[in-house]
Write an enzyme that holds these catalytic residues in place. Structure first.
Site, PDB file in Angstrom:
ATOM      1  N   GLY A  10      12.330  26.613  59.934  1.00  0.00           N
ATOM      2  CA  GLY A  10      11.811  25.291  59.509  1.00  0.00           C
ATOM      3  C   GLY A  10      11.459  25.376  58.264  1.00  0.00           C
ATOM      4  N   GLN A  11      10.049  24.959  58.726  1.00  0.00           N
ATOM      5  CA  GLN A  11       8.823  24.269  57.068  1.00  0.00           C
ATOM      6  C   GLN A  11       8.995  26.190  56.525  1.00  0.00           C
ATOM      7  OE1 GLN A  11       6.769  21.493  56.083  1.00  0.00           O
ATOM      8  NE2 GLN A  11       5.880  21.057  58.443  1.00  0.00           N
ATOM      9  N   TYR A 124       1.121  20.502  73.910  1.00  0.00           N
ATOM     10  CA  TYR A 124       1.587  21.376  72.237  1.00  0.00           C
ATOM     11  C   TYR A 124       0.242  22.120  73.072  1.00  0.00           C
ATOM     12  CZ  TYR A 124       1.674  22.111  67.556  1.00  0.00           C
ATOM     13  OH  TYR A 124       2.276  23.203  66.749  1.00  0.00           O
TER      14      TYR A 124
END
Length: 285
Positions: A10-11, A124
């Site tokens: 991921g980033q 989320y």
């Protein structure tokens, strides 16, 4: 010094690996090599590697898809961090977990502090909040870093989307009534390293960009930088729209600015996102 990293592709995961201090040995894992929702697999991996630090950069971050994938979001954002926290306790490792501004509803008129009461608007945010609670219940000395509006040279993010759309379209419509602070993933990685190296007290810390903008204002800065660096041939027209004009499955907080006063006690300054944006775009130019 040994660190076990999740979410390695991921980033944040990739930026963390880029900034790994000399002498640190890393076991960088993704969902294929380590299923954090499997408690037995996590315990075995941690027992075998014996890390000094576990950094959880893995998460279910598809905000809109989470509304219809509650079970999967809960497994990754709640059960996963709890499994890692338990494994960290078992080998006496420090645990640093990354969370989000989406634990808040955006109703505050001033930047959110770590003691403000969370009130997520969607699945989320709710699962990320439940993950925080689970981690601190199991491992009170864990560090949780809430951040926001993350961008980097890796993965998919708002900056890359705006660059692509600026090349493809003559005009763009961008939400102008949601405010927050863009945050460079490389700066989050450095904050994690600094907190660990300074033996920071466990608990929740906020870390984000140093200047509050709307998505429209962020877009203007992206386009201006891209034009200056000749990354786009022409400047598209940008029109401001409201959140109501851009309906999504999940509600977004209208105000996401986080106060970074607590983390500043360790000499960690908010992310200079404009400088990071310029550096990243200069690199790709």
């Amino acid at each position: 010094m040994k660190v076990l990293l999740t979410g390695a592709h991921g980033q944040l995961g990739r930026c963390f690996q880029d900034r790994l201090p000399a002498g640190w040995q890393i076991l960088a894992t993704d969902s294929d090599s380590l299923d954090i929702t499997d408690a037995i697999q996590v315990a075995r991996a941690v027992e075998e590697f014996q890390p000094d630090l576990i950094v959880n950069a893995a998460a279910y971050t598809a905000v809109d898809k989470a509304e219809s994938n509650v079970e999967l979001a809960t497994l990754i954002n709640v059960a996963g961090p709890e499994n890692l926290a338990r494994a960290a306790i078992a080998v006496k490792a420090r645990f640093i977990h990354v969370s989000t501004d989406y634990v808040f509803d955006g109703a505050s008129p001033i930047p959110y502090t770590e003691t403000d009461t969370p009130h997520p608007l969607g699945v989320y945010g709710s699962t990320k909040l439940d993950g925080e609670i689970a981690v601190l219940r199991v491992c009170p000395q864990a560090i949780i870093i809430r951040t926001a509006w993350v961008f980097s040279e890796y993965g998919s993010n708002f900056v890359k989307t705006m660059l692509r759309l600026s090349r493809e379209r003559a005009s763009l419509s961008v939400v102008d009534d949601q405010q927050g602070c863009p945050t460079y993933a490389g700066d989050i990685a450095l904050a994690i390293i600094q907190l660990y190296s300074q033996h920071a007290v466990g608990g929740i810390y906020h870390f984000c960009g140093d200047r509050q903008v709307t998505w429209r204002e962020f877009t203007d800065e992206i386009i201006a930088t891209a034009v200056r660096l000749n990354l786009i041939d022409r400047r598209p027209a940008v029109t401001s729209i409201s959140t109501d004009q851009y309906p999504t499955a999940a509600k977004r907080p209208r105000f996401s600015t986080l106060s970074c006063d607590k983390i500043a006690r360790y000499g960690i300054r908010p992310s200079d996102w404009a400088e990071a944006l310029n550096t990243y775009m200069t690199k790709i130019a």
